[in-house]
Motif scaffolding. Structure first.
Motif, PDB file in Angstrom:
ATOM      1  N   THR A  85      -2.330   5.615   1.873  1.00 58.87           N
ATOM      2  CA  THR A  85      -3.536   6.217   2.448  1.00 58.87           C
ATOM      3  C   THR A  85      -4.084   5.388   3.596  1.00 58.87           C
ATOM      4  O   THR A  85      -4.523   5.932   4.614  1.00 58.87           O
ATOM      5  CB  THR A  85      -4.616   6.370   1.357  1.00 58.87           C
ATOM      6  N   GLY A  86      -4.027   4.067   3.435  1.00 63.15           N
ATOM      7  CA  GLY A  86      -4.606   3.194   4.453  1.00 63.15           C
ATOM      8  C   GLY A  86      -3.752   3.015   5.694  1.00 63.15           C
ATOM      9  O   GLY A  86      -4.240   3.191   6.816  1.00 63.15           O
ATOM     10  N   GLY A  90      -4.057   7.063   7.108  1.00 61.52           N
ATOM     11  CA  GLY A  90      -5.411   6.872   7.622  1.00 61.52           C
ATOM     12  C   GLY A  90      -5.501   6.179   8.965  1.00 61.52           C
ATOM     13  O   GLY A  90      -6.036   6.741   9.939  1.00 61.52           O
ATOM     14  N   SER A 117     -12.418  -6.720   7.477  1.00 61.04           N
ATOM     15  CA  SER A 117     -12.259  -5.576   6.581  1.00 61.04           C
ATOM     16  C   SER A 117     -11.282  -5.904   5.453  1.00 61.04           C
ATOM     17  O   SER A 117     -11.536  -5.595   4.280  1.00 61.04           O
ATOM     18  CB  SER A 117     -11.755  -4.362   7.369  1.00 61.04           C
ATOM     19  N   LEU A 166     -13.822   3.666  11.224  1.00 59.39           N
ATOM     20  CA  LEU A 166     -13.228   4.208  10.007  1.00 59.39           C
ATOM     21  C   LEU A 166     -11.776   3.740   9.855  1.00 59.39           C
ATOM     22  O   LEU A 166     -11.318   3.442   8.746  1.00 59.39           O
ATOM     23  CB  LEU A 166     -13.288   5.737  10.029  1.00 59.39           C
ATOM     24  N   ILE A 170     -10.329   1.636   6.581  1.00 60.38           N
ATOM     25  CA  ILE A 170      -9.278   2.118   5.685  1.00 60.38           C
ATOM     26  C   ILE A 170      -8.005   1.277   5.806  1.00 60.38           C
ATOM     27  O   ILE A 170      -7.271   1.103   4.832  1.00 60.38           O
ATOM     28  CB  ILE A 170      -8.981   3.616   5.956  1.00 60.38           C
ATOM     29  N   CYS A 171      -7.777   0.707   6.980  1.00 59.22           N
ATOM     30  CA  CYS A 171      -6.614  -0.160   7.144  1.00 59.22           C
ATOM     31  C   CYS A 171      -6.810  -1.462   6.365  1.00 59.22           C
ATOM     32  O   CYS A 171      -5.861  -1.999   5.794  1.00 59.22           O
ATOM     33  CB  CYS A 171      -6.378  -0.458   8.623  1.00 59.22           C
ATOM     34  N   LEU A 173      -8.320  -1.755   3.570  1.00 56.69           N
ATOM     35  CA  LEU A 173      -7.981  -1.414   2.191  1.00 56.69           C
ATOM     36  C   LEU A 173      -6.468  -1.429   1.999  1.00 56.69           C
ATOM     37  O   LEU A 173      -5.954  -1.985   1.019  1.00 56.69           O
ATOM     38  CB  LEU A 173      -8.550  -0.039   1.833  1.00 56.69           C
TER      39      LEU A 173
END
Length: 298
Positions: A85-86, A90, A117, A166, A170-171, A173
């Motif tokens: 997802t990341g 994403g 992050s 965003l 997400i990256c 994560l």
């Protein structure tokens, strides 16, 4: 003493190998946004995301079969889905969409927040309790990015800045989950299995989203797609996750701080984009803030 010395030699060599692999990964990633910028000028950003993941997924499947890699355990599937997802869906999609509104040089500035992050998700997922100074540097780094966006005229392209924030979130994560998995599953296996898990979804969607005709697509656009598919989506992660596993997440992860500088240089050299002193200034400030946050992370 003699025994201890013998034990330390392999550890030192392993750490050095981790730094070398991590550095190679960062250099490969640094060209991702300029290459995406070239490709997204002629490819739809959604198709670009689906195509790069599909191409890399097929290559990853071949690698797993060739080297007879063991299958992930059941408790590793959810973290692998988070990685997918990341970093498979994403980040590529959000950056491709952002590059429709801003230049690659502009988006590269936001990469200065990526180590932060990653560290935040490592804190959340790993249960670490950083000192108050960590959060001070975190706030200062975020403030630098917001101030830069406002100075550039946020109303001109707010979509690009929001999408990049965003994407970085997400990256981070995906990096944190991948780094945790690499300790048990193996560095290159993490990104390979994440790509393979995504393939049954990404490949059919890529076929459905493909343009009616590829006529008129220039060679630079095809080269951009090839680079982000083979290098950014697969080979870069092979080196990156291997480096994290060998040299340690906290130590080797700081190499990400070099990525904005490499990216800005490539944007100026290859795309002839204007790289202002303000961009360098805010990137340097963010890097200093992230370095301070990392120092007080434990």
């Amino acid at each position: 003493m003699e025994r201890t010395s013998n034990l330390q030699i392999p550890t030192t060599e392993k750490n050095l190998s981790g730094w070398i692999n991590g550095f190679i990964g960062v250099v490969i990633f640094s060209a991702s946004l300029p290459a995406t910028k070239v490709a997204v000028l002629e490819f739809d950003p959604v198709f670009l995301t689906l195509a790069r993941a599909s191409i890399a997924g097929v290559l990853a499947l071949a690698m797993l079969g060739l080297f007879k890699a063991r299958r992930p355990q059941r408790n590793q599937l959810v973290p692998l889905l988070l990685v997918a997802t990341g970093v498979v869906v994403g980040f590529p999609l959000l950056t491709a969409l952002a590059l429709q509104h801003v230049t690659s040089a502009h988006t590269i500035v936001f990469l200065g927040l990526l180590p932060l992050s990653t560290a935040i998700f490592a804190v959340v997922r790993g249960g670490e309790r950083p000192r108050p100074a960590f959060w001070l540097f975190s706030i200062l780094g975020s403030a630098c990015v917001v101030a830069y966006a406002l100075a550039q005229g946020l109303s001109a392209a707010p979509e690009g800045d929001i999408l990049m924030l965003l994407a970085v979130l997400i990256c981070g994560l995906g990096y944190a989950e991948g780094a945790r998995l690499s300790r048990t599953l193996g560095g290159w296996q993490v990104i390979s299995w994440a790509l393979v898990l995504s393939l049954p979804l990404m490949a059919p969607l890529a076929w459905l989203w493909a343009p009616a005709s590829f006529k008129g697509i220039s060679a630079p656009a095809w080269l951009g797609l090839a680079y982000i598919s083979i290098f950014s989506m697969l080979i870069g992660f092979v080196f990156w996750y291997r480096g994290l596993a060998q040299g340690g997440i906290a130590a080797v992860g700081q190499l990400q701080l070099l990525q904005p500088f490499f990216g800005l240089a490539l944007a100026a050299t290859l795309l002839h984009e204007t790289v202002s002193m303000g961009m360098f200034g805010v990137t340097a400030a963010v890097i200093l803030c992230v370095a301070g946050a990392k120092k007080f992370a434990r």
